[in-house]
Design a protein around this motif. Structure first.
Motif, PDB file in Angstrom:
ATOM      1  N   LYS A   1     -57.109  -7.098   5.555  1.00  0.00           N
ATOM      2  CA  LYS A   1     -57.483  -6.658   6.637  1.00  0.00           C
ATOM      3  C   LYS A   1     -56.198  -6.795   7.448  1.00  0.00           C
ATOM      4  CE  LYS A   1     -61.500  -9.016   7.057  1.00  0.00           C
ATOM      5  NZ  LYS A   1     -61.534  -9.064   5.640  1.00  0.00           N
TER       6      LYS A   1
ATOM      7  N   THR B   1     -48.433   2.665  19.082  1.00  0.00           N
ATOM      8  CA  THR B   1     -48.113   3.816  19.537  1.00  0.00           C
ATOM      9  C   THR B   1     -46.534   3.913  20.146  1.00  0.00           C
ATOM     10  OG1 THR B   1     -48.645   2.997  21.789  1.00  0.00           O
ATOM     11  CG2 THR B   1     -50.340   4.286  20.664  1.00  0.00           C
TER      12      THR B   1
ATOM     13  N   ARG C   1     -47.993   5.534  11.657  1.00  0.00           N
ATOM     14  CA  ARG C   1     -49.554   5.665  11.530  1.00  0.00           C
ATOM     15  C   ARG C   1     -49.705   7.207  10.887  1.00  0.00           C
ATOM     16  NH1 ARG C   1     -52.549   4.492  17.395  1.00  0.00           N
ATOM     17  NH2 ARG C   1     -54.553   5.221  16.010  1.00  0.00           N
TER      18      ARG C   1
ATOM     19  N   ARG D   1     -51.929   7.688   7.715  1.00  0.00           N
ATOM     20  CA  ARG D   1     -53.024   8.692   8.007  1.00  0.00           C
ATOM     21  C   ARG D   1     -52.974   9.571   6.596  1.00  0.00           C
ATOM     22  NH1 ARG D   1     -51.948  11.224  12.437  1.00  0.00           N
ATOM     23  NH2 ARG D   1     -52.615   9.285  13.930  1.00  0.00           N
TER      24      ARG D   1
ATOM     25  N   THR E   1     -56.122  -1.610  11.135  1.00  0.00           N
ATOM     26  CA  THR E   1     -56.599  -1.305  12.409  1.00  0.00           C
ATOM     27  C   THR E   1     -55.265  -1.260  13.619  1.00  0.00           C
ATOM     28  OG1 THR E   1     -58.665  -2.515  12.068  1.00  0.00           O
ATOM     29  CG2 THR E   1     -57.965  -2.439  14.284  1.00  0.00           C
ATOM     30  N   TYR E   2     -55.345  -0.366  14.423  1.00  0.00           N
ATOM     31  CA  TYR E   2     -54.311  -0.379  15.326  1.00  0.00           C
ATOM     32  C   TYR E   2     -54.659  -0.705  16.857  1.00  0.00           C
ATOM     33  CZ  TYR E   2     -52.247   2.705  11.475  1.00  0.00           C
ATOM     34  OH  TYR E   2     -51.942   3.078  10.454  1.00  0.00           O
ATOM     35  N   GLN E   3     -53.644  -1.876  17.385  1.00  0.00           N
ATOM     36  CA  GLN E   3     -53.851  -2.042  18.782  1.00  0.00           C
ATOM     37  C   GLN E   3     -52.660  -1.293  19.528  1.00  0.00           C
ATOM     38  OE1 GLN E   3     -50.926  -3.421  20.169  1.00  0.00           O
ATOM     39  NE2 GLN E   3     -51.462  -3.734  22.168  1.00  0.00           N
TER      40      GLN E   3
ATOM     41  N   GLY F   1     -55.379   3.150  21.281  1.00  0.00           N
ATOM     42  CA  GLY F   1     -55.458   2.384  20.067  1.00  0.00           C
ATOM     43  C   GLY F   1     -57.000   2.149  19.384  1.00  0.00           C
ATOM     44  N   ASP F   2     -57.145   1.616  18.435  1.00  0.00           N
ATOM     45  CA  ASP F   2     -58.526   1.251  18.003  1.00  0.00           C
ATOM     46  C   ASP F   2     -58.824  -0.027  18.971  1.00  0.00           C
ATOM     47  OD1 ASP F   2     -58.639   2.939  15.615  1.00  0.00           O
ATOM     48  OD2 ASP F   2     -57.350   1.648  14.487  1.00  0.00           O
ATOM     49  N   ILE F   3     -57.971  -0.806  19.298  1.00  0.00           N
ATOM     50  CA  ILE F   3     -57.997  -2.079  19.994  1.00  0.00           C
ATOM     51  C   ILE F   3     -57.264  -1.889  21.316  1.00  0.00           C
ATOM     52  CG2 ILE F   3     -57.587  -4.510  20.352  1.00  0.00           C
ATOM     53  CD1 ILE F   3     -58.649  -4.534  17.221  1.00  0.00           C
ATOM     54  N   THR F   4     -57.832  -2.010  22.467  1.00  0.00           N
ATOM     55  CA  THR F   4     -56.891  -1.851  23.664  1.00  0.00           C
ATOM     56  C   THR F   4     -56.563  -3.404  24.363  1.00  0.00           C
ATOM     57  OG1 THR F   4     -57.905   0.146  24.190  1.00  0.00           O
ATOM     58  CG2 THR F   4     -56.838  -1.316  26.066  1.00  0.00           C
TER      59      THR F   4
ATOM     60  N   HIS G   1     -61.285  -9.664  18.331  1.00  0.00           N
ATOM     61  CA  HIS G   1     -61.424  -8.654  17.808  1.00  0.00           C
ATOM     62  C   HIS G   1     -61.371  -8.695  16.270  1.00  0.00           C
ATOM     63  CE1 HIS G   1     -61.422  -5.784  20.989  1.00  0.00           C
ATOM     64  NE2 HIS G   1     -60.528  -6.299  21.524  1.00  0.00           N
TER      65      HIS G   1
END
Length: 285
Positions: A6, A13, A21, A25, A35-37, A42-45, A58
């Motif tokens: 993980k 970004t 990415r 992808r 998982t992207y911040q 992103g998946d996480i802000t 997270h």
């Protein structure tokens, strides 16, 4: 229960993050769940000013890949904004510890070395940065060297498509060609580059290796490349001009240590291959 590693990618970004990415992808790395911040999108802000606890909430994650940082550009304060690189590195390492990550990769820069040597820089060369950016990246490295989890600072050369040369090349036209310095030997600048898809493969290898990595590692293709070759491979209109006295012709990295860890594709150090990777993964024109 999945045994996938993980991985939390911080800074998904930015210019490099967007290309990575797109690559992942299309070709998800085997054995990894990414998982992207991002501050937005992103998946996480998350923002470093939110503190490490807000990011750690997270988790858990096994690895952190920290691409985020302040780079030179319009509107960037060389002293105040660049200092955020240290804040980001510290916050990410603290969050990594709280979420149980075993290792962190921190995107640094070859700018930490400066430009004094004509031979390729090795990881054991003493850093002598001359730019505010290089100084800030070196300070970020130092800020996380003695903490936990262990960190490998990636001293990255130029990622094609995220570098100044290609950003300027995108604006060049036949009637307004890009100007390239010509030095006394008749040639232009020589630099260490890496294509974005090749970089993705390198990062996959290093994420897997994790705690076994050294504190610092040079990141680039196995051989440097002439900027002229990149411009020609990308069909960029350009014209040579006499280099000013302060211009530096050669700034390259010794990537021998990386080559012992990662098997590069045969064409990874060629201009046509790097340009092809950039064309495939760049932002829409």
């Amino acid at each position: 229960m999945s045994d996938d590693l993980k991985v939390l990618v911080i800074g998904g970004t930015g210019r490099v993050g967007r290309m990575l990415r797109r690559h992942w992808r299309a070709a998800p790395p085997r054995g990894m769940a990414l998982t992207y911040q991002a501050r937005q999108g992103g998946d996480i802000t998350w923002d470093a000013s939110d503190g490490p606890g807000a990011l750690a909430a997270h988790g858990p994650f096994d690895r952190l890949l920290v691409l985020a940082g302040v780079t030179p550009g319009p509107g960037v304060d060389a002293r105040a904004d660049m200092a955020q690189n240290v804040e980001i590195a510290r916050a990410c390492q603290a969050a990594a510890a709280q979420m149980g990550a075993a290792h962190m990769l921190l995107a640094s820069s070859s700018a930490v070395y400066g430009t004094a040597l004509s031979r390729p820089y090795r990881e054991d060369d003493r850093p002598a940065p001359t730019s505010p950016y290089g100084k800030a990246k070196l300070a970020a490295e130092a800020a996380v060297q003695s903490g936990a989890p262990a960190v490998c600072a990636l001293r990255i050369g130029n990622v094609l498509g995220a570098d100044a040369l290609m950003l300027n090349a995108a604006r060049a036209k036949a009637q307004a060609p890009l100007m390239l310095d010509r030095f006394a030997d008749g040639h232009g600048p020589l630099r260490s580059y890496i294509g974005p898809a090749t970089l993705a493969g390198v990062l996959e290898t290093l994420l897997e290796a994790g705690p076994g990595l050294p504190e610092t590692l040079n990141i680039g293709a196995p051989a440097p490349v002439a900027m002229q070759s990149l411009l020609e491979a990308s069909d960029t209109p350009y014209r040579m001009r006499p280099a000013p006295p302060e211009a530096v012709q050669t700034v390259t990295l010794d990537c021998g240590a990386l080559a012992t860890l990662h098997a590069f594709p045969p064409q990874a150090a060629t201009a046509p291959q790097m340009v092809a990777e950039w064309h495939r993964l760049r932002d829409a024109p």
